[in-house]
Motif scaffolding. Structure first.
Motif, PDB file in Angstrom:
ATOM      1  N   PHE A 146       1.036  -1.154  -0.008  1.00 16.24           N
ATOM      2  CA  PHE A 146       0.101   0.027   0.000  1.00 16.24           C
ATOM      3  C   PHE A 146       0.835   1.325  -0.057  1.00 16.24           C
ATOM      4  O   PHE A 146       0.722   2.210  -0.839  1.00 16.24           O
ATOM      5  N   THR A 147       1.934   1.255   0.598  1.00 15.52           N
ATOM      6  CA  THR A 147       2.769   2.621   1.072  1.00 15.52           C
ATOM      7  C   THR A 147       3.869   2.542  -0.121  1.00 15.52           C
ATOM      8  O   THR A 147       4.246   3.855  -0.156  1.00 15.52           O
ATOM      9  N   LEU A 148       4.308   1.692  -0.593  1.00 12.82           N
ATOM     10  CA  LEU A 148       5.421   1.668  -1.359  1.00 12.82           C
ATOM     11  C   LEU A 148       5.339   1.356  -2.992  1.00 12.82           C
ATOM     12  O   LEU A 148       5.503   1.977  -3.853  1.00 12.82           O
ATOM     13  N   GLU A 149       4.657   0.317  -3.040  1.00 12.19           N
ATOM     14  CA  GLU A 149       4.088  -0.298  -4.441  1.00 12.19           C
ATOM     15  C   GLU A 149       2.896   0.566  -5.224  1.00 12.19           C
ATOM     16  O   GLU A 149       2.943   0.857  -6.052  1.00 12.19           O
ATOM     17  N   GLY A 150       1.931   0.869  -4.072  1.00  9.54           N
ATOM     18  CA  GLY A 150       0.922   1.794  -4.381  1.00  9.54           C
ATOM     19  C   GLY A 150       1.470   3.058  -4.952  1.00  9.54           C
ATOM     20  O   GLY A 150       0.966   3.469  -6.301  1.00  9.54           O
ATOM     21  N   PRO A 151       2.227   3.752  -4.440  1.00  6.94           N
ATOM     22  CA  PRO A 151       2.753   5.178  -5.052  1.00  6.94           C
ATOM     23  C   PRO A 151       3.577   4.672  -6.460  1.00  6.94           C
ATOM     24  O   PRO A 151       3.562   5.500  -7.147  1.00  6.94           O
ATOM     25  N   PHE A 152       4.140   3.654  -6.451  1.00  7.72           N
ATOM     26  CA  PHE A 152       4.844   3.298  -7.569  1.00  7.72           C
ATOM     27  C   PHE A 152       3.783   3.375  -8.774  1.00  7.72           C
ATOM     28  O   PHE A 152       4.093   3.796  -9.917  1.00  7.72           O
ATOM     29  N   VAL A 153       2.570   2.518  -8.602  1.00  2.82           N
ATOM     30  CA  VAL A 153       1.771   2.394  -9.654  1.00  2.82           C
ATOM     31  C   VAL A 153       1.419   3.878 -10.207  1.00  2.82           C
ATOM     32  O   VAL A 153       1.108   4.087 -11.226  1.00  2.82           O
ATOM     33  N   TYR A 154       1.056   4.622  -8.984  1.00  3.69           N
ATOM     34  CA  TYR A 154       0.346   5.890  -9.384  1.00  3.69           C
ATOM     35  C   TYR A 154       1.308   6.612 -10.262  1.00  3.69           C
ATOM     36  O   TYR A 154       1.164   7.226 -11.341  1.00  3.69           O
ATOM     37  N   LEU A 155       2.686   6.870  -9.773  1.00  3.19           N
ATOM     38  CA  LEU A 155       3.907   7.312 -10.690  1.00  3.19           C
ATOM     39  C   LEU A 155       3.881   6.952 -11.931  1.00  3.19           C
ATOM     40  O   LEU A 155       4.048   7.820 -12.899  1.00  3.19           O
ATOM     41  N   SER A 156       3.477   5.566 -12.013  1.00  3.87           N
ATOM     42  CA  SER A 156       3.868   5.002 -13.307  1.00  3.87           C
ATOM     43  C   SER A 156       2.575   5.035 -14.192  1.00  3.87           C
ATOM     44  O   SER A 156       2.781   5.073 -15.616  1.00  3.87           O
ATOM     45  N   LEU A 157       1.477   5.468 -13.753  1.00  2.00           N
ATOM     46  CA  LEU A 157       0.391   5.804 -14.741  1.00  2.00           C
ATOM     47  C   LEU A 157       0.125   7.225 -15.054  1.00  2.00           C
ATOM     48  O   LEU A 157      -0.467   7.453 -16.187  1.00  2.00           O
ATOM     49  N   ALA A 205      11.318   7.502 -13.375  1.00  2.00           N
ATOM     50  CA  ALA A 205      12.442   8.389 -13.892  1.00  2.00           C
ATOM     51  C   ALA A 205      12.116   9.981 -13.951  1.00  2.00           C
ATOM     52  O   ALA A 205      12.950  10.821 -13.811  1.00  2.00           O
ATOM     53  N   THR A 206      10.947  10.247 -14.336  1.00  2.00           N
ATOM     54  CA  THR A 206      10.624  11.741 -14.745  1.00  2.00           C
ATOM     55  C   THR A 206       9.784  12.318 -13.455  1.00  2.00           C
ATOM     56  O   THR A 206       9.561  13.381 -13.398  1.00  2.00           O
ATOM     57  N   SER A 207       9.660  11.628 -12.310  1.00  2.00           N
ATOM     58  CA  SER A 207       8.922  12.080 -11.342  1.00  2.00           C
ATOM     59  C   SER A 207       9.942  12.337 -10.156  1.00  2.00           C
ATOM     60  O   SER A 207      11.049  12.246 -10.027  1.00  2.00           O
ATOM     61  N   GLU A 208       9.492  13.482  -9.347  1.00  2.00           N
ATOM     62  CA  GLU A 208      10.152  14.027  -8.077  1.00  2.00           C
ATOM     63  C   GLU A 208       9.743  13.544  -6.827  1.00  2.00           C
ATOM     64  O   GLU A 208       8.586  13.143  -6.713  1.00  2.00           O
ATOM     65  N   LEU A 238      13.270   6.916  -3.925  1.00  2.00           N
ATOM     66  CA  LEU A 238      13.250   5.548  -3.462  1.00  2.00           C
ATOM     67  C   LEU A 238      13.092   4.502  -4.719  1.00  2.00           C
ATOM     68  O   LEU A 238      14.334   3.464  -4.841  1.00  2.00           O
ATOM     69  N   TRP A 239      12.318   4.652  -5.499  1.00  2.00           N
ATOM     70  CA  TRP A 239      12.106   3.652  -6.664  1.00  2.00           C
ATOM     71  C   TRP A 239      13.393   3.877  -7.865  1.00  2.00           C
ATOM     72  O   TRP A 239      13.872   3.166  -8.380  1.00  2.00           O
ATOM     73  N   TRP A 257      11.551  -0.599 -13.784  1.00  3.23           N
ATOM     74  CA  TRP A 257      10.907   0.157 -12.591  1.00  3.23           C
ATOM     75  C   TRP A 257      10.997   1.571 -13.120  1.00  3.23           C
ATOM     76  O   TRP A 257      10.293   2.539 -12.352  1.00  3.23           O
ATOM     77  N   LEU A 258      11.845   2.043 -13.611  1.00  2.00           N
ATOM     78  CA  LEU A 258      12.167   3.439 -14.095  1.00  2.00           C
ATOM     79  C   LEU A 258      11.154   4.106 -15.003  1.00  2.00           C
ATOM     80  O   LEU A 258      10.835   5.318 -15.111  1.00  2.00           O
ATOM     81  N   HIS A 259      10.747   3.194 -16.000  1.00  2.00           N
ATOM     82  CA  HIS A 259      10.311   3.587 -17.444  1.00  2.00           C
ATOM     83  C   HIS A 259       8.745   2.964 -17.754  1.00  2.00           C
ATOM     84  O   HIS A 259       8.350   2.963 -18.669  1.00  2.00           O
ATOM     85  N   SER A 260       8.170   2.707 -16.536  1.00  2.00           N
ATOM     86  CA  SER A 260       6.736   2.043 -16.389  1.00  2.00           C
ATOM     87  C   SER A 260       6.517   0.938 -17.590  1.00  2.00           C
ATOM     88  O   SER A 260       5.680   0.958 -18.485  1.00  2.00           O
ATOM     89  N   ASP A 261       7.551  -0.038 -17.269  1.00  2.00           N
ATOM     90  CA  ASP A 261       7.287  -1.393 -18.034  1.00  2.00           C
ATOM     91  C   ASP A 261       5.887  -1.664 -17.966  1.00  2.00           C
ATOM     92  O   ASP A 261       5.385  -1.859 -16.963  1.00  2.00           O
TER      93      ASP A 261
END
Length: 207
Positions: A56-67, A72-75, A81-82, A92-96
């Motif tokens: 919820f707290t780590l992978e959830g934000p990853f999904v949001y950043l990737s969508l 790579a382009t987020s701050e 961390l990612w 994990w950097l480029h929304s695979d």
């Protein structure tokens, strides 16, 4: 990694400290909510709370950043961390799309299953091992599909040039989601075997 850049940076320390804090929180919740559980089940609860917290707290934000863009382009702290983990696996950097698709399922399905399983253990519900087997299979499937597609093409996205990236980021932080679910599957197997054996007519051997 840029030439001359230090292997261990402030972001490295922050990232590992964040993971340790998540585990500490999982332990605290297990001790607080699992007072009436057996010692073994309290350790299972530590894992389940840690599992849910990570989803919820780590992978959830990853999904949001990737969508909404890419890591790579987020701050921000979580993007940093990612980006640190992305030094070991650049997907994990480029929304695979494979990674993001798996993470959507992981956050929603695995995260909720971990919470429900923790509840089932604390309340001693009859469906505990059904949930436990389902969650473990989902976790193992997620791990397989995270790495197998890349392995089949020669692992071009993985950076195994040093101990930190290979053994800490890739092996340890992914391996625990193989070892622990495997052990929990074995626990469920033994419990189901025990229940089945207890219902057998006297004198009839178990296969």
């Amino acid at each position: 990694m840029a030439e001359g850049a230090p292997l261990v940076s402030a972001v490295t320390v922050y990232s590992l400290a964040a993971c340790a804090a998540q585990l500490a929180l999982g332990y605290a919740l297990a001790q607080r909510l699992g007072k009436r559980c057996s010692g073994t089940d309290r350790w299972v609860l530590v894992w389940l709370f840690y599992d849910a917290i990570v989803h919820f707290t780590l992978e959830g934000p990853f999904v949001y950043l990737s969508l909404v863009g890419t890591v790579a382009t987020s701050e921000g702290a979580l993007a940093s961390l990612w980006k640190e983990y992305g030094k070991a696996d650049e997907r994990w950097l480029h929304s695979d799309p494979t990674i993001v698709s798996l993470e959507i399922l992981t956050v929603v399905v695995d995260g909720l299953l971990a919470v429900l399983l923790a509840y089932a253990i604390i309340k001693d519900k009859y469906y505990r091992h059904f949930l436990q087997i389902t969650l473990c299979v989902c976790e193992l499937y997620g791990g397989w599909m995270t790495f197998c597609p890349d392995w089949l093409v020669g692992s071009p996205s993985l950076n195994t040039s040093n101990f930190l990236y290979t053994w800490v980021y890739l092996v340890f932080f992914n391996g625990i989601w193989v070892v622990v679910p495997g052990l929990l599957l074995w626990q469920s197997w033994l419990e189901l075997k025990k229940v089945h054996g207890g219902r057998r007519p006297a004198g009839k051997k178990s296969r």
